[in-house]
Write an enzyme that holds these catalytic residues in place. Structure first.
Site, PDB file in Angstrom:
ATOM      1  N   HIS A  21       0.811  -1.217   0.000  1.00  0.00           N
ATOM      2  CA  HIS A  21       0.000   0.000   0.000  1.00  0.00           C
ATOM      3  C   HIS A  21       0.848   1.272   0.000  1.00  0.00           C
ATOM      4  O   HIS A  21       0.363   2.340   0.330  1.00  0.00           O
ATOM      5  CB  HIS A  21      -0.957  -0.010   1.196  1.00  0.00           C
ATOM      6  CG  HIS A  21      -1.988  -1.120   1.119  1.00  0.00           C
ATOM      7  ND1 HIS A  21      -2.774  -1.487   2.179  1.00  0.00           N
ATOM      8  CD2 HIS A  21      -2.341  -1.930   0.094  1.00  0.00           C
ATOM      9  CE1 HIS A  21      -3.571  -2.481   1.804  1.00  0.00           C
ATOM     10  NE2 HIS A  21      -3.324  -2.774   0.549  1.00  0.00           N
ATOM     11  N   CYS A  60       5.581  18.161 -11.045  1.00  0.00           N
ATOM     12  CA  CYS A  60       6.946  18.006 -11.585  1.00  0.00           C
ATOM     13  C   CYS A  60       7.629  16.713 -11.146  1.00  0.00           C
ATOM     14  O   CYS A  60       8.714  16.382 -11.621  1.00  0.00           O
ATOM     15  CB  CYS A  60       7.811  19.207 -11.201  1.00  0.00           C
ATOM     16  SG  CYS A  60       8.328  19.207  -9.466  1.00  0.00           S
TER      17      CYS A  60
HETATM   18 ZN   LIG Z   1       6.705  20.298  -8.265  1.00  0.00          ZN
END
Ligand SMILES: [Zn+2]
EC number: 2.3.1.286
Length: 243
Positions: free
Chosen positions: A121, A132
């Site tokens: 999990h 990003c």
């Molecule tokens: Zn970022």
């Protein structure tokens, strides 16, 4: 020593291919409650049941409420490994235990020294920016007020598997391989109701399936040995590792 505990000790002593599969009960002895067993008092603080809050769609739609619950009920930065974690790390160090497969997200097995840990999990220690991809540690997430944000402005998502999300396929495949080839399979701290993880034990082909759980599990009749005691106490004693 209790007869059943002695049986477990004999199997552990005689094996170099043990695999452990653990659930929330392994961490409760470290003071981490199962978030599914939210008591009445906590329930009053949240308008939704835990299974709803810890779902992908809820996380996307109500990130503030998600992170309020997540930080309050799923992060326990002071928790330390208990005798169960230490015993398993000890057995791996002796070359007897091949892997720990866990449904827990707290990283306590690694803290105890275990190296081959399959976290079905995910882990609270791995957090990534959804824009990003930048990595952030647990400390950063804890210190952020409310919803944690990356320096790029994106939301940081905890590396835990939410409801409605699939398990990581590579991790799952590795778990299947370990279980399929195991000599002794020890299952602890789970009532074996959470799928698909619970279905993993069907891959075991040996004749030393051990269940250690405080309460009855759905698979007791399938096991070769059922021990209804606290897992830290059992594993700590049979391996000679103190909590
Ligand atoms: Zn970022």
């Amino acid at each position: 020593m209790d007869e059943k505990w002695q049986q477990l000790k004999d199997w552990i002593d005689g094996s170099s291919n043990i695999v452990f599969f653990g659930g929330a009960g392994v961490s409760t002895e470290s003071g981490i409650p199962d978030f599914r067993s939210v008591d009445g008092l906590y329930n009053q603080q949240y308008k939704y049941p835990p299974e709803t809050i810890i779902s992908h769609s809820f996380y996307v739609r109500y990130p503030e409420e998600f992170f309020r619950f997540y930080k309050d009920r799923m992060l326990f930065t002071d928790a330390r490994p208990n005798a169960a974690h230490k015993a398993l790390a000890h057995l791996e160090g002796q070359g007897k235990l091949k892997a720990v497969i866990t449904q827990n997200i707290d990283g306590l097995h690694q803290m105890a020294g275990s190296r081959e840990v399959l976290e079905l999990h995910g882990s609270v220690h791995r957090n990534y920016c959804t824009r990003c991809g930048e990595f952030y540690d647990l400390d950063y997430v804890v210190k952020c007020d409310g919803v944690p944000h990356c320096s790029c402005g994106g939301v940081i998502k905890p590396g835990v598997v939410l409801y409605e999300e699939g398990l990581d396929n590579r991790t799952l495949q590795k778990a299947v391989t370990y279980i399929r080839n195991a000599d002794v399979l020890i299952i602890g701290g789970t009532s074996l109701v959470v799928y698909p993880a619970a279905g993993l034990i069907d891959y075991y082909r040996g004749n030393k399936l051990v269940l250690i759980n405080k309460g009855a599990t759905s698979r007791d009749s399938q096991a070769d040995l059922v021990i209804s005691d606290r897992i830290g106490e059992v594993l700590g004693t049979v391996t000679g590792v103190d909590g």
